[in-house]
Motif scaffolding. Structure first.
Motif, mmCIF file in Angstrom:
data_model
loop_
_atom_site.group_PDB
_atom_site.id
_atom_site.type_symbol
_atom_site.label_atom_id
_atom_site.label_comp_id
_atom_site.label_asym_id
_atom_site.label_seq_id
_atom_site.Cartn_x
_atom_site.Cartn_y
_atom_site.Cartn_z
ATOM 1 N N THR A 154 22.225 -11.722 -16.236
ATOM 2 C CA THR A 154 21.983 -10.274 -16.225
ATOM 3 C C THR A 154 20.522 -9.978 -16.558
ATOM 4 O OG1 THR A 154 22.479 -10.045 -18.576
ATOM 5 C CG2 THR A 154 24.345 -9.873 -17.046
ATOM 6 N N LEU A 155 20.112 -8.727 -16.306
ATOM 7 C CA LEU A 155 18.752 -8.325 -16.676
ATOM 8 C C LEU A 155 18.569 -8.417 -18.186
ATOM 9 C CD1 LEU A 155 15.967 -7.163 -16.136
ATOM 10 C CD2 LEU A 155 16.963 -4.882 -16.043
ATOM 11 N N GLU A 156 19.661 -8.137 -18.920
ATOM 12 C CA GLU A 156 19.594 -8.227 -20.382
ATOM 13 C C GLU A 156 19.284 -9.676 -20.808
ATOM 14 O OE1 GLU A 156 22.952 -6.320 -22.344
ATOM 15 O OE2 GLU A 156 22.564 -7.550 -24.140
ATOM 16 N N ILE B 239 14.478 -11.522 -10.962
ATOM 17 C CA ILE B 239 15.121 -10.504 -11.792
ATOM 18 C C ILE B 239 14.083 -9.866 -12.702
ATOM 19 C CG2 ILE B 239 16.803 -10.058 -13.615
ATOM 20 C CD1 ILE B 239 18.401 -12.415 -12.701
ATOM 21 N N SER B 240 13.140 -10.691 -13.188
ATOM 22 C CA SER B 240 12.153 -10.203 -14.148
ATOM 23 C C SER B 240 10.839 -10.944 -13.974
ATOM 24 C CB SER B 240 12.684 -10.413 -15.577
ATOM 25 O OG SER B 240 11.673 -10.161 -16.528
#
Lengths: 152, 152, 152, 152
Positions: free
Chosen positions: B27-29, B61-62
């Motif tokens: 996840t992005l988290e 994603i990041s």
């Protein structure tokens, strides 16, 4: 007072030169603050977005992809950010121009994206970077981009 | 009791099927937590880095670029992350292989990067993404990548 | 006189052959003179431009980017110059054609740019290169391109 | 003296902030002076060169191709300039590293060129651009690049 005048006189050429050959730039701290605003706005609206921040040279400083966004939106957000900083104007300007002229010549313009969601970021009249948003409708992408740039 | 047994019997195939066709994902988290660890480690060491996190499909994603890092490190960090997730192994494995065989055949392997700093990220034996670090020496890039993945 | 006539007769085929297999070409000195004219015209009008000169093979001989021009204009000026020399015609011809037919088929034509500002450069009926200008409106780009080619 | 101290105190935060968020950049005038030096040196040595100057974002500010240079040198000079500004180091550093380690892992480093002739350009410790030279031997390319950067 004479000393003051002298000091100003001595400082003036340095400052002038600095203005001629110096330009502002976007830091990661700036980019993070803008991205946080974009993500907060997206969540408040219930949208999932890819958020891209570029520097003045069109290089990515920050990218984040919220969970569940279509993977195609990564390249779209990058392309929108690139178009905005390469042409110093919102991608919506190209979108509107294509609608207005009923034409498509802008399609042949390298790196131009004609879909709302890309905005240039200026500081004191100098371009320092851009934002690209993709994930919802182009109007919604534009809403998030505007909200985020206002947070800079 | 009979009804309960019947219910379990009816549900069982569905649950089994679901377990067969599910896979964990990043996840992005998660990506943010890993990136934060990478950035904290870099700052503690006095290094400036580009930090890239990809999902299992090799999509970003990041990404965050610390101030002052050479712009070339953006493409390098992306390439390292891509190599790590495309081949499910650290980029250092290719680097060591090239040294060991004194050869160059790995150069012809599409998407392979033979420079330390890219690591795959696994969960329960399944690859869920990767990290790519660039900005300092390749050994230092690798140190930050390992530290960050340990934070997952 | 007979000897002279014989000499001319003997030389003639050689000269003819040479004329058949020679073509004029654009020198860096030519390109610099054309670029200087383009830059002078741009400054006189208060416009900032990217100025590209290509040879007959579509290779850049000269490029200069005036301060403050959007970086996107670099690729645009290159693309316009390439279109002009690849198709031996002004980019405006494609722009007008797209408007006239209200269509988009030219978008699928490799290397064609349908935005004013690219001009071929001819010498004695042979194409020797091209100019591409970008930075202001497409009409203004075209004005500078025409002015510059006239300086050749 | 009190007024002087106050003035310095008042100016200090502004200057500090400017240093934090401002950076120098290369102008076309600078690029032209550097290119002129490169061309003069090339002529003095009897070499024909392609001379490329890029800004800090890796965008071409100036390119000139002397008559008779192989067309392949255009892309080579661009690639050398890009490598130099992307990695903030001379392309010769990569060339030497490949020789020293007897290896080829640098081949897998995106945008890296391991052939002498590309140099970064710094101002007050900040990278503001680069030069790429190609047309003669790589050592001769490097000689011209060094001579030209010294003219900045």
């Amino acid at each position: 007072m004479k000393k003051l005048a002298l000091l100003i006189f001595l400082l003036f050429p340095i400052i002038t030169q600095a203005q001629d050959y110096m330009q502002p730039y976007l830091t990661l701290e700036d980019a993070t603050r803008i991205s946080n605003a974009a993500e907060a706005k997206s969540k408040a609206e219930g949208w999932n977005m890819v958020i891209v921040i570029m520097d003045a040279g069109g290089h990515i400083i920050s990218l984040r992809k919220m969970d569940g966004v279509q993977i195609g939106s990564i390249d779209v957000a990058i392309a929108k950010a690139k178009s905005a900083v390469y042409f110093k104007r919102p991608t919506k300007v190209f979108e509107d121009a294509m609608k207005a002229e009923g034409g498509t010549r802008i399609v042949t313009l390298p790196n131009a994206v004609a879909i709302e969601g890309g905005l240039p970021i200026f500081k004191d009249g100098t371009i320092i970077g851009s934002i690209g948003i993709s994930g919802a409708s182009s109007a919604q992408d534009g809403t998030v981009a505007s909200f985020a740039v206002a947070a800079y």
